[in-house]
Design a protein around this motif. Structure first.
Motif: not given
Length: 554
Positions: A1-9
């Motif tokens: 379950m890797p984490h993901v950076i999204t548009q709000s970065c």
């Protein structure tokens, strides 16, 4: 379950240092950090500890199983940043190098005192960096009664997650040796020389407040303006409350296709009932409810491969709005896609290639991206009626009817009294934040480096300036204040009786949140007078609090 950076970065970089396995890049010490569109988590190296989630100030990180449908493309986007690997990835344990906060050589005669002009991200990150050390006092001066600059007035109201960074700024502002002087304009109420009489140094973090202007015939007609002004009007900035915005025509043209153009186009085509759940200003919401706009055309001078918007913003726009291309522009996209090798640019082109056809009937408000259009003149007999473009590289003319024409072609810094200014680059000439030829003066943010990067990019920028400022203090370069500590407040109040302190800002903040009720994050005050009235309701300091403040000042 890797984490993901999204548009709000926001590219703050806090997640980089929180990660125990160094799987978030680019890090602040790596080339490309300052210009990266966002940060990316390596899915193969991520150990799912969640440390980055806690560190992120804007809530941009989540486990891949907890993403919304609109966020799913960011799984592939994060992974695509890293090269394809053969075989098993060896475990990573090296931490990203953390630059330690500058060590201040404390001396008799009082603390290092720094005035920061401006209260946006660069200013607040600079204050945070300074206050990591004991023996520092920071006074922040802001011309509006409310702080946080473009986070409050420049981030689109439907991007509430991005505005979460203000919670970090609130924490910084509550530190013992931090003080707000809001509704105080340096250059009007106080001069640079006067600030230096009360501080060892003055750090300017005033951004790039001016829009670059398009110099073609007709840009002074009623019905023309800039996308930046529109965003400020939408957000309720008091200087733009009375901006004349005419939404009675079915089409709006925006010249320039960066993220701000996307923000304006998205707001103009979004259901007002959706916007009513944000902190959009009441006057903008009322105007949008009566809007007749059916299409916003975002026109770019060059081809699709040179699009100024970022890939994360394109993903976000196409997941929430109807976005279309003409057949000719679709052909341009396919042409560029056939030869493009840069992964990020290819990512943009692949999304553009899937957009709908602009020749289809308009059933709901939509956005049309248009390419290779060079603006020649704004048309109209009195008010705007359209824009005449030249097809870039040809003699062919092309006219688009419109009732509102906005430009979104960048920003320019503004000269600061008593400091040098590079008019071509529109920045204060500096070396690592040290203003050239002006001892005791420093800059951070866009006025230092130009209008590049994102909210969090200002963190590393401000840190560099602060390191140099502290080094100058330690080396005895900075002149000690000649005025007694208690004299600053008296001077400010004599020049601006309506100064707003932290308590006043907290009263404004609380009142806006209360006005928002259960439906909205806040209902903003949009005039200085209303802000000052709310600030006046702040509880007065007790005798003990005044005594403690007096002792701290000395």
């Amino acid at each position: 379950m890797p984490h993901v950076i999204t548009q709000s970065c926001c590219s703050d970089g806090s997640c980089v240092y929180a990660c125990p396995v160094n799987c978030i890049h680019p890090s602040p010490d790596e080339p490309g950090f300052a210009t990266a569109e966002m940060l990316y988590i390596d899915p193969d190296a991520c150990v799912d500890c969640g440390a980055c989630v806690s560190a992120c100030p804007v809530g941009a990180i989540a486990a891949d199983t907890r993403l919304t449908d609109k966020q799913l493309p960011f799984i592939e986007l994060n992974a695509a940043f890293y090269p394809k690997r053969e075989g098993k990835l060896p475990p990573t344990s090296k931490l990203a190098p953390v630059l330690e906060a500058p060590k201040i050589d404390r001396r008799s005669g009082g603390p290092l005192t720094v005035a920061i002009v401006g209260s946006g991200p660069a200013a607040m990150y600079a204050a945070d960096e300074l206050l990591t050390q004991k023996g520092v006092r920071v006074n922040v001066f802001e011309k509006l009664p409310t702080p946080y600059g473009l986070v409050r007035a420049g981030v689109a109201p439907d991007h509430q997650s991005t505005k979460r960074v203000t919670k970090l700024f609130d924490t910084i502002g509550k530190q013992r040796n931090f003080r707000f002087f809001l509704n105080v304009e340096v250059g009007n109420h106080l001069t640079h020389a006067e600030l230096l009489e009360h501080h060892h140094a003055v750090l300017y973090a005033v951004g790039a407040p001016n829009d670059r202007r398009l110099t073609i015939d007709g840009m002074d007609r009623p019905g023309t303006g800039t996308a930046t002004e529109m965003v400020a009007w939408i957000n309720g900035h008091p200087e733009f409350t009375d901006l004349p915005v005419d939404l009675t025509h079915e089409r709006v043209v925006i010249v320039g296709n960066g993220n701000v153009a996307f923000d304006v186009a998205r707001i103009l085509t979004t259901d007002p009932d959706v916007l009513a759940r944000t902190d959009i200003s009441d006057h903008a919401l009322a105007a949008l409810r009566g809007s007749r706009v059916q299409e916003v055309v975002i026109a770019a001078r060059r081809g699709p491969a040179f699009s100024a918007f970022t890939l994360p913003e394109l993903i976000g726009l196409t997941s929430t709005c109807q976005v279309v291309l003409s057949a000719a522009d679709h052909d341009l996209v396919m042409r560029d896609l056939a030869v493009e090798t840069d992964p990020l640019t290819r990512g943009k082109l692949e999304i553009l290639a899937k957009l709908g056809d602009a020749s289809a009937p308009i059933t709901t408000p939509r956005i049309r991206l248009a390419y290779q259009l060079t603006p020649q003149r704004v048309l109209g007999d009195g008010r705007v009626s359209g824009v005449e473009f030249g097809l870039t590289g040809t003699d062919q003319a092309y006219t688009i009817d419109a009732g509102l024409v906005l430009t979104s072609i960048g920003y320019r810094g503004k000269a600061i009294d008593a400091l040098p200014f590079d008019d071509d680059a529109a920045v204060v000439p500096n070396d690592g934040g040290r203003v050239r030829g002006a001892s005791g003066a420093y800059v951070a943010g866009w006025i230092k480096r130009g209008p590049t990067g994102f909210i969090g990019t200002n963190k590393s920028c401000a840190a560099e300036t602060v390191r140099n400022l502290v080094a100058d203090y330690n080396d005895g370069v900075l002149t000690a204040p000649v005025r007694k500590p208690g004299e600053l407040e008296k001077l400010v109040h004599s020049r601006q009786p309506d100064v707003v302190d932290a308590a006043g800002w907290h009263a404004i903040d609380a009142a806006e949140i209360a006005r928002g009720g259960d439906e909205r994050p806040r209902d903003k005050f949009t005039t200085v007078e209303a802000m000052l009235a709310a600030a006046a309701a702040a509880p007065k300091p007790t005798v003990r609090q005044r005594l403690v403040a007096s002792l701290q000042a000395h």
